[in-house]
Scaffold this active site. Structure first.
Site, PDB file in Angstrom:
ATOM      1  N   PRO A 211      37.794  71.625  32.088  1.00 25.60           N
ATOM      2  CG  PRO A 211      37.464  73.144  30.010  1.00 25.60           C
ATOM      3  CD  PRO A 211      38.281  71.989  30.702  1.00 25.60           C
ATOM      4  CD  GLU A 212      38.173  67.916  30.100  1.00 29.03           C
ATOM      5  OE1 GLU A 212      38.667  67.290  30.031  1.00 29.03           O
ATOM      6  OE2 GLU A 212      38.370  68.628  31.424  1.00 29.03           O
ATOM      7  CG  LEU A 213      33.494  67.141  36.277  1.00 31.57           C
ATOM      8  CD1 LEU A 213      34.136  67.747  37.876  1.00 31.57           C
ATOM      9  CD2 LEU A 213      32.479  66.245  36.454  1.00 31.57           C
TER      10      LEU A 213
END
Length: 250
Positions: A143-145
């Site tokens: 889920p980094e973005l």
């Protein structure tokens, strides 16, 4: 093997315990879902190195305390990792990059025992092991973005394990896979009830530990080498190990 609950007070960022020839490494930051700060990243990398150097260790289990395996990078540390501190930024990047591939480079096999969240760097750690045992409560993804961060240091492992379309979907949307989906796409080897994850992983490691250590070390090394070689070169490597293994049997 018992894994402490999240209600227990964490005293060290990483716990190490030996069950005969099996070494269990337990991420121990339950209040942070075992998020990887620099201290934990460094401690785990050193623990992998120590396990590899200890000839009494024949297999490793990697797990985490509490309700999640690992929530990835500790975002609270990012405020100190800024362009005006390039040495700290580069050190952390180098530590993370090393850790993401270290399990497969060990002479001993590694099984990850994963319950709950395994996201970002935690997802990379999980699938970086040779085998993965997951609980039915698994939440796996990148889920980094959604936090305006690029999953740069975990992308290589993800693309190697998944087809490009699904890998890009996970990176670009942050969608989390369930345990059933992760098994369907070959990311995990076994799916069991959460309470059964530690014992299942330990059982696998104990079976590994019964094997001739030189044989399994050679098999693991060859396995990853042939994956990256053209067919002819891979067969030549196999021939070399075939000749070497004659000395393994008494």
């Amino acid at each position: 093997m018992t894994v402490p609950t999240g209600a227990e007070r964490a005293t060290e960022v990483l716990r190490t315990e030996d069950f005969g020839p099996v070494r269990v490494l337990t991420l121990n930051r339950p209040e942070k879902l075992n998020a990887l700060d620099t201290a934990l990243t460094r401690a785990l990398s050193r623990a992998f190195t120590a396990a590899d150097a200890d000839r009494d260790v024949r297999a490793v289990v990697l797990t985490g305390v509490g309700r999640g395996f690992c929530a990835g990078a500790d975002l609270g540390e990012f405020s100190s990792l800024t362009p005006d501190r390039p040495e700290a930024v580069l050190e952390r990047a180098a530590l993370t990059a090393r850790l993401q591939v270290q399990a497969r480079q060990l002479r001993v096999p590694v099984v990850s025992a994963v319950r709950g969240a395994a996201v970002g760097g935690g997802a990379g750690l999980a699938i970086g092991a040779d085998l993965v045992v997951a609980g039915t409560d698994l939440k796996f993804g990148y889920p980094e973005l959604t936090h305006s961060i690029v999953p740069a240091l975990v992308m290589t492992g993800l693309v190697q394990h998944l087809g490009r379309k699904l890998a890009f979907e996970l990176v670009s949307t942050g969608r989390l896979l369930t345990a059933a989906e992760a098994a369907e796409h070959g990311l995990v080897n076994r799916v069991v009830e959460p309470a059964e994850v530690p014992a299942t992983a330990l059982g696998i490691a104990q079976r590994w530990a019964e094997l001739e250590p030189r044989a399994i070390a050679a098999a693991k090394d060859l396995f990853y080498r042939v994956a990256d070689l053209p067919t002819d070169a891979a067969m030549r490597a196999g021939q070399d190990v075939n000749a070497l293994m004659r000395g393994f049997r008494g």
